[in-house]
Write a protein that holds these residues in place. Structure first.
Motif, PDB file in Angstrom:
ATOM      1  N   ARG B 462       0.900  -1.318  -0.302  1.00 62.67           N
ATOM      2  CA  ARG B 462       0.059   0.315   0.083  1.00 62.67           C
ATOM      3  C   ARG B 462       1.004   1.453   0.109  1.00 62.67           C
ATOM      4  N   GLY B 463       1.083   1.570  -1.168  1.00 56.19           N
ATOM      5  CA  GLY B 463       1.769   3.025  -1.189  1.00 56.19           C
ATOM      6  C   GLY B 463       2.332   3.284  -2.876  1.00 56.19           C
ATOM      7  N   SER B 464       2.205   4.433  -3.181  1.00 56.67           N
ATOM      8  CA  SER B 464       2.967   4.815  -4.664  1.00 56.67           C
ATOM      9  C   SER B 464       4.711   4.996  -4.689  1.00 56.67           C
ATOM     10  N   VAL B 480       9.755   2.083  -2.141  1.00 57.17           N
ATOM     11  CA  VAL B 480       8.312   2.557  -2.084  1.00 57.17           C
ATOM     12  C   VAL B 480       7.589   2.428  -0.747  1.00 57.17           C
ATOM     13  N   PHE B 481       6.980   3.228   0.131  1.00 56.81           N
ATOM     14  CA  PHE B 481       7.085   3.036   1.491  1.00 56.81           C
ATOM     15  C   PHE B 481       5.446   1.987   1.441  1.00 56.81           C
ATOM     16  N   ALA B 483       2.590   1.282   3.722  1.00 54.78           N
ATOM     17  CA  ALA B 483       1.572   1.583   4.756  1.00 54.78           C
ATOM     18  C   ALA B 483       1.384   0.482   5.407  1.00 54.78           C
TER      19      ALA B 483
ATOM     20  N   MET C  33       0.858   8.253  -0.224  1.00 55.88           N
ATOM     21  CA  MET C  33       2.751   7.284   0.482  1.00 55.88           C
ATOM     22  C   MET C  33       3.964   7.948  -0.915  1.00 55.88           C
ATOM     23  N   ARG C  49       7.662  11.039   8.583  1.00 61.54           N
ATOM     24  CA  ARG C  49       6.787  10.724   7.457  1.00 61.54           C
ATOM     25  C   ARG C  49       6.168  11.456   6.975  1.00 61.54           C
ATOM     26  N   HIS C  51       3.572  11.265   5.178  1.00 61.39           N
ATOM     27  CA  HIS C  51       1.860  11.599   5.048  1.00 61.39           C
ATOM     28  C   HIS C  51       1.390  11.406   6.007  1.00 61.39           C
ATOM     29  N   GLU C  52       2.607  10.741   7.472  1.00 62.79           N
ATOM     30  CA  GLU C  52       2.114  10.467   8.176  1.00 62.79           C
ATOM     31  C   GLU C  52       1.696  12.166   8.792  1.00 62.79           C
TER      32      GLU C  52
END
Lengths: 325, 659, 176, 291
Positions: B462-464, B480-481, B483, C33, C49, C51-52
């Motif tokens: 889950r991440g782009s 890529v992160f 989640a 993300m 982070r 996004h966080e």
């Protein structure tokens, strides 16, 4: 004394309309020979009392020039109405308020303060502003007092005919005088001029109205054949009553709208604005950002003086009080 | 004539049960408006739209010799036609009727201010009366519909719509710009969620449409111009030269085997090669080859002519010229479909076209296809090796304010399907799907997703990724992160598949310009109403099918094609259309021919014509005019007026309201 | 809060976090993300982070961030600004959080304090240094023949303005 | 061509090599540099402390240039971005413009939007031009592979006009080829050097720089060049620290300013170009270049 009586009564005007009468050339002598001048301060040595002495409704034709801007011109307008059998609003100012009508963007106080105190070339440390009554060495002096807003003639009294233009086109003046002197006046309320707009008189070629940029007159040498509006110059022709033979566009000068709105429209400036906003660069309406629209709008310098140069008092916009001075 | 008569108005105020009456004092309102000049009778009633309510109007028209009717009730959108019909039954022209909306505009929004609401209602009714005084009778006109349809675009949408219309017994002309029909669906290997072979379900339809007696196929043909309006469109087509005589060619393919020159194949998206004379794809319909002059040696250098030499039926004709075809049709269906978003240009950070091993989903379909350039083997374009680690990135360009704001609607499931392709072809491969959200909304899609989730070697991240980079040894890598695990993962895939967003096919832009039909901000065709009229366009008689209206998967495309076809059939079975009476009219005595209105008209209804005296005036084609009023608003001299809504009538209302 | 006198009018600029952040619309973030995937700082600073941070601001936990040092880790590479699909721009959100943290009287990491002090002292984030060359020689601008480093001419006025446009609170905290 | 040289803090306080090489090379190509008497920090590192300070600081710089009737050369990427952003935002927002000018008025300054700002890469590539450079150089340098590191702020954000884009070949790469060297791509050339993490965590920042150096070494580059004092500060000055932190002794590559390379091609002495101030092993490169 069978000659028809003619009076020419000035309001707030520049006397340009008077000159347009003289433009009749030698014909003016014929006209003068055919009428009995009752009042014409620019040309005849008759006093106001002479006019007042005449019975009401005894003057066959009264040409009222100029707008109504103070209590004196208002009085003159009412006098003209009383004495006249037929009252013509003569020239753009009498018809729609004209150039003096642009004063309506500011309040009366604002205008006086600007003119007598704040303007750069004025030295007026006491802050004196003209007022109706002044006592000086025991003498009382009165001067006319400004109205809160400038009005066209028909906003003060009933008007029988309108002869617009700044100055009125010679052709129409001749038409009106001939009609009046020969007693063949059209129905009351008629505006001398064409039923169509200036574009009808204009000989220029019109192709495709898509404007991407508005240009001011000094920014280009217009193509003498093509429609000025299509070349990006704001020409008021489409929103202006014709009858002037489109003299300005013929000599490469954009129409400024002195003949007033066309018979089918209510408000000349608003009509022109909506026409302009319809054709200017917004062909693809989606995707044009507010910023781009703002840029387009900012291209119009002096919108009031462009769209309402002659017709502000008669526009459907009501004035706002207490705006910027 | 009504104009000479004394105006006699009947006013009816509806209670709408308690919807209006509980807020507005209807009795008082009726009493107030009865005092207005010209009002002969003013009544209130519980449900004006009911049969007894309508009968009151009909009887009053007779009894009181009414010649104008005003009803104050709900929105005209709701019941204007109802009352217009009642007025017509009473013997009046239906357009001598005016409606005041005192429900949505008054009682519903002023629930707590009853006194003020009553005053407002009275004002609204008075304004309607002011307008009613100036109403003039209007009339509708009938236009006959030519029983022949044009379908633009030969993809699945166009094919389905053509077949439906043809089966109903009407003539159809199907136009396709490529040499074969089939569209994007022909490129797919399998279709989700059932994993049907795409070709197997499409080709029978292609053959059926080509053999149908009511269908005329125009392949390799462009639409050049469309004139006219609903019922009577005049269409001009341009048939591009194939340099092969269609009447002689048998589709044997000898010319293709003999042709020595090659070029990248359009159908294979550049992954494979084709000859200078080629079939679009092996199952092409019609099965007639095309010569591509850009790569043909005869056209380039003047020599070769191998195809001509070997053709058994002497079908090669190098002198073929473009051919113009003119058609008259009653209705048009736009089915121009989609093309992929140009990711190479718009999103350089993903390195598509820069790195060979970054491909799009549609390219993977060709790699997997048994008829594709690799005969169904999934290989890396760079070195032809089997990829063991594949990354699939969803939402490339989609759902992005800087690119395409909308969801492509099939990317998620297509990505899942592509993961399945890879693990089914290369069982030991590892697949990573980088997603933002998985949207499996269609019938059976979630079940398909569930099935794919079962594979151990398909992993969902889950991440782009932000960008794809290439290392010194040519391998790709990106961070890529994830989640789900809350850590940054560095992937080194052998192959990256981008599930790109889609845009309308470039031909749509031209057709939309010709037709002047409305285009939405996303570039897709704008339907008349997103829910209630999804197949109609702003131009009467022009309908939408498939991805031309917005991103769609195959089931939705086929469904919409059917809906569009049935709209066309309904139009043609009836045989005529009625024009709306609220059209623009030009007062020629005031029109000075300045021409401002002409380019503005969104429906191309205004033209400038020369009168006998040489002066030009604007003229409205009422068949095309939709009564939007733009010309009336723009006309600087007030010559253009919208019937039923002219300046005089609107200003009378404004004056009444502002008094 | 700041007051400006323009042509006799008083304009007030309020820099509350809510206002600053509203403009940046973190509520539109759908947590793709992308920012955290490409973030330079996230790869080297464990708990940073982007996004966080956006999610926390969106959910109303700004205080947590304002009181923590992590917001000072951003490397200002602007990749998140460039590639955010919703134009949320985590960078700007982080800057708004930093501003708010200063406004609430928190002390930023030491190096930032040093730089701010220097701006209030000489107009630059640091004073010209002696640089060690390869030959272990310490050289200064003058020794290299470079002209003197320019400073604001009317320094008192400059300092006054710097304090006015946002250093006021910081000054109290770092006691210059 | 005459410009006001706005050095910014980093170049003026420690990256003397950049300043020396700029002052030595640009006049040879017909660019006159005016040294300002009055200047302040552009505010990039202070953005977090106050949103409005950078606007004021940059408007002040631009107003100073305007008072001298000159455009600005900002050799630092950060300064260049911040100045551009300020010009852009002030022009869009008249209220902000008048607020800033209200402050400037007290210092006898006024910014109207006339003065512009240029980065050396624009000056060299667009104003001087590749042709002039190739014709002015005394000797072509050998075809050694050199990687360029344009720096974040030279390419991002695309919201404002930036000198470089990542779509096409970089201007900096063309400039490298113009003096005979070979531009060598490396995967992370559009990435960040990490300088701005330095105040928060020097270790993290140096790790970031180490990543970049390793990538450049991996593709076989013989040197890294840039036109940003922050980038060179990280890539050149922190190599020893990077060795310690990562434990990788291979991190060693000449890192230097493009203007220093240009100076060599123009026949200038390495001393004049301040090359003794570079911490990285530039002498390795010098030897190869001199042959």
């Amino acid at each position: 004394m069978n000659k028809p009586r003619l009076a020419i009564i000035p309001g707030a005007n520049c006397a340009g309309c008077d000159y347009s009468l003289l433009d009749l050339g030698e014909k003016v002598i014929e006209v003068l020979m055919a009428v009995d001048i009752a009042y014409w301060p620019t040309a005849a040595d008759l006093k106001l009392e002479d006019l007042e002495k005449l019975p009401d409704g005894s003057i066959d034709l009264v040409l009222f020039e100029g707008a109504v801007n103070n209590d004196e011109t208002e009085e003159m307008a009412k006098l003209a109405r009383r004495k006249a059998k037929n009252l013509i609003a003569f020239g753009a100012c009498a018809c729609f308020g004209g150039i003096p009508g642009l004063a309506n963007v500011a309040s009366k106080d604002g205008i006086l303060r600007k003119a007598y105190i704040k303007s750069l070339s004025t030295v007026n440390q006491q802050g004196t502003i003209p007022c109706k009554l002044t006592r000086l060495d025991g003498i009382e002096l009165t001067i006319p007092e400004f109205l809160e807003s400038v009005k066209s003639l028909d906003q003060v009294v009933n008007v029988d005919y309108y002869l617009p233009g700044c100055p009125p086109p010679l052709k129409l003046v001749a038409e009106a005088l001939t009609a009046a002197l020969s007693g063949k006046l059209p129905p009351k309320g008629t505006v001398f001029g064409s039923m169509k707009s200036v574009c009808d008189d204009c000989k220029r070629i019109r192709e495709d109205k898509k404007i991407t940029e508005i240009k001011r007159y000094h920014q280009l040498i217009p193509d003498p054949e093509r429609c000025l509006f299509e070349q990006g110059i704001i020409c008021m022709g489409p929103a202006t009553r014709g009858g002037c033979d489109a003299v300005c566009p013929t000599v490469n000068v954009p129409c400024r709208g002195c003949m007033g709105p066309t018979p089918g429209s209510q408000d000349q400036g608003a009509r022109m604005l909506s026409a302009l906003s319809s054709v200017i660069g917004l062909e693809v309406e989606t995707g044009v950002s507010d910023e781009e629209v703002r840029k387009l709008i900012l291209q119009v310098k002096d919108p009031l003086g462009t769209f309402y140069r002659y017709s502000l008092p008669k526009s459907i916009m009501r004035r706002v009080w207490g705006v910027r001075e | 004539m009504v104009e000479d008569e004394e105006v006699r108005i009947g006013v009816y105020i509806c209670h709408c049960g308690l919807n209006i009456a509980s807020v507005v004092d209807v009795k008082k309102a009726a009493e107030e408006v009865s005092k207005v000049p010209n009002v002969v009778v003013a009544k209130d009633y519980q449900f004006m739209c009911s049969q007894p309510g309508q009968n009151i109007i009909i009887e009053d028209i007779k009894q009181h010799r009414l010649n104008r009717v005003v009803v104050a009730a709900c929105s005209p959108r709701m019941h204007e036609p109802t009352f217009q019909k009642a007025v017509e039954r009473g013997g009046l022209n239906p357009y001598l009727f005016e409606m005041a909306n005192i429900r949505e505009h008054c009682s519903w929004v002023h629930e707590k201010e009853k006194v003020a609401a009553t005053e407002k209602a009275i004002k609204l009714v008075k304004a309607a009366i002011a307008k009613a005084r100036l109403l003039k009778p209007l009339k509708r006109e009938k236009v006959n519909v030519i029983p022949r349809a044009l379908v633009i675009g030969g993809g699945i949408a166009g094919i389905r719509a053509s077949l439906d219309i043809a089966n109903a017994g009407f003539e159809v002309h199907l136009v396709e710009t490529r040499p074969s029909i089939g569209g994007n669906m022909a490129r797919l290997d399998k279709t989700f969620p059932t994993l049907d072979c795409s070709q197997c379900i499409l080709t029978p339809l292609m053959v059926e449409v080509s053999r149908h007696p009511n269908v005329t196929l125009h392949t390799y043909t462009d639409v050049v111009n469309i004139d006219g309006s609903v019922g009577n469109f005049k269409v001009k087509l341009l048939k591009k030269p194939r340099y092969v005589d269609e009447s002689k060619c048998t589709g044997c393919g000898t010319c293709i085997t003999k042709c020595p020159w090659t070029a990248p194949s359009e159908f294979e998206l550049g992954l494979g090669k084709r000859k200078a004379i080629y079939f679009e794809f092996p199952q092409a319909v019609p099965l007639i080859p095309v010569i591509d002059p850009e790569h043909c040696m005869y056209f380039q250098k003047g020599t070769c002519r191998a195809c001509e030499k070997f053709c058994p039926t002497k079908a090669i004709d190098f002198n073929q010229k473009p051919e113009e075809i003119e058609l008259e049709v009653g209705a048009i269906i736009l089915a121009t479909g989609y093309s992929l978003y140009d990711v190479a240009k718009a999103m350089p950070e993903y390195g598509y076209r820069k790195y060979k091993d970054v491909i799009t989903g549609l390219e993977l379909e060709r790699l997997v296809s048994a008829t594709g350039p690799t005969k169904g083997h999934i290989v890396r374009p760079s070195d032809g090796k089997e990829p063991k680690k594949v990354a699939i990135i969803l939402c490339v360009g989609s759902r992005d304010e800087k690119h395409l704001r909308f969801c492509c609607r099939f990317g998620c499931v297509a990505g899942i399907k592509h993961a399945y392709y890879i693990v089914s072809h290369i069982p030991d491969a590892e697949v990573y799907i980088c997603y933002r959200d998985i949207r499996t909304f269609g019938k059976g899609y979630e079940e398909f997703y569930e099935r794919i989730r079962n594979y151990e070697n398909i992993k969902f991240i889950r991440g782009s990724p932000m960008e794809i980079l290439q290392d010194a040894d040519g391998s790709l890598y990106f961070d890529v992160f994830d989640a789900n695990t809350n850590r940054i993962v560095t992937l080194r895939p052998d192959l990256v598949v981008l599930e790109t967003g889609i845009v309308p096919h470039p031909t749509f832009k031209e057709v939309a310009k010709i037709l002047k039909c409305a285009v939405g901000p996303d570039g897709f065709a704008l339907e008349l109403h997103p829910k209630l009229r999804p197949t109609e366009t702003s131009v009467d008689g022009v309908f939408l099918a498939g991805a031309v209206q917005g991103p769609k998967d195959i089931p939705d495309t086929v469904a919409q094609a059917g809906a569009a076809a049935s709209s066309v059939i309904a139009l043609m079975s009836k045989g005529y259309v009625e024009t709306i009476p609220y059209v623009s009219s030009i007062n020629e005595d005031l029109c000075s021919g300045c021409g401002i209105c002409q380019p503005l008209c969104a429906y191309d209804a205004i033209s400038l014509v020369k009168k006998e005296d040489g002066k030009q005036v604007a003229k409205v084609d009422i068949g095309k005019c939709k009564g939007c009023g733009v010309c009336a608003a723009a006309c600087p001299s007030g010559a253009a007026q919208q019937l039923g809504f002219n300046d005089e009538q609107i200003l009378a209302m404004v004056r009444t309201l502002t008094r | 809060m700041l007051f400006y006198l323009i042509g006799g009018w008083i304009f007030t600029f309020k820099f509350s976090l809510e206002d600053a952040v509203k403009e940046l619309r973190p509520q539109l973030c759908y947590q793709c993300m992308k920012c955290s995937s490409g973030c330079t700082a996230a790869k080297v600073v464990n708990n940073y982070r982007p996004h966080e941070i956006v999610a926390l601001v969106k959910a109303g936990y700004s205080d947590e961030l304002i009181n923590s040092d992590v917001i000072w880790a951003c490397s200002v590479c602007l990749k998140c600004v460039e590639y955010c699909p919703q134009r949320v721009s985590p960078f700007e959100v982080v800057m708004a959080l930093r501003n708010e943290s200063i406004a609430r009287g928190r002390v930023p990491p030491k190096s930032f304090v040093e730089m701010a002090k220097s701006v209030l002292k000489v107009g630059h984030i640091q004073e010209p240094m002696y640089i060690m060359s390869k030959d272990f020689e310490e050289v200064s601008r003058m020794e290299l023949g470079l002209p003197e480093m320019p400073k604001p001419k009317d320094f008192e006025k400059f300092k006054q303005h710097v304090l006015l446009v946002g250093f006021e609170k910081l000054k109290e905290v770092i006691r210059v | 061509m005459k410009f006001l040289l706005y050095l910014g803090c980093t170049t003026a306080t420690k990256q003397y090599g950049y300043e020396l090489s700029l002052r030595a090379t640009l006049p040879l190509l017909g660019v006159e540099l005016e040294h300002p008497k009055d200047m302040n920090c552009c505010g990039v590192p202070m953005k977090g402390i106050s949103k409005f300070y950078p606007y004021y600081a940059c408007a002040r710089i631009m107003a100073l240039a305007e008072s001298q009737g000159l455009d600005i050369i900002a050799p630092c990427n950060g300064c260049h971005l911040n100045l551009t952003e300020t010009i852009y935002k002030l022009k869009l927002n008249p209220l902000l413009m008048s607020a800033v000018n209200e402050l400037l008025k007290e210092e006898g300054l006024k910014y109207t939007g006339k003065a512009m700002v240029y980065h050396p890469v624009e000056i060299l590539h667009d104003k001087i031009g590749i042709e002039k450079i190739t014709s002015s150089i005394k000797r072509k340098l050998p075809e050694i592979p050199v990687s360029s590191h344009p720096g974040c702020h030279l390419i991002r954000p695309t919201e404002f006009p930036r000198p470089e884009t990542r779509d096409g070949p970089l201007k900096l790469d063309r400039l490298i080829e113009a003096i005979g060297l070979k531009a060598r791509d490396y995967p992370e050339k559009y990435e960040c050097c990490g300088a701005a993490i330095l105040p928060y965590s020097p270790e993290a920042a140096i790790k970031t720089a180490a990543f970049r150096i390793k990538r450049a070494l991996a593709v076989g580059s013989k040197a890294i060049t840039s036109l940003c004092p922050y980038c060179i500060d990280m890539l050149d000055g922190k190599q020893d620290a990077a060795k310690t932190i990562t434990g990788d002794q291979n991190i060693s590559i000449p890192a230097l300013y493009y203007t220093q390379l240009l100076g060599l091609a123009l026949g200038l002495d390495e001393k004049e170009l301040g090359m003794s101030l570079n911490m990285s092993p530039v002498e390795v490169l010098l030897e190869e270049v001199k042959v």
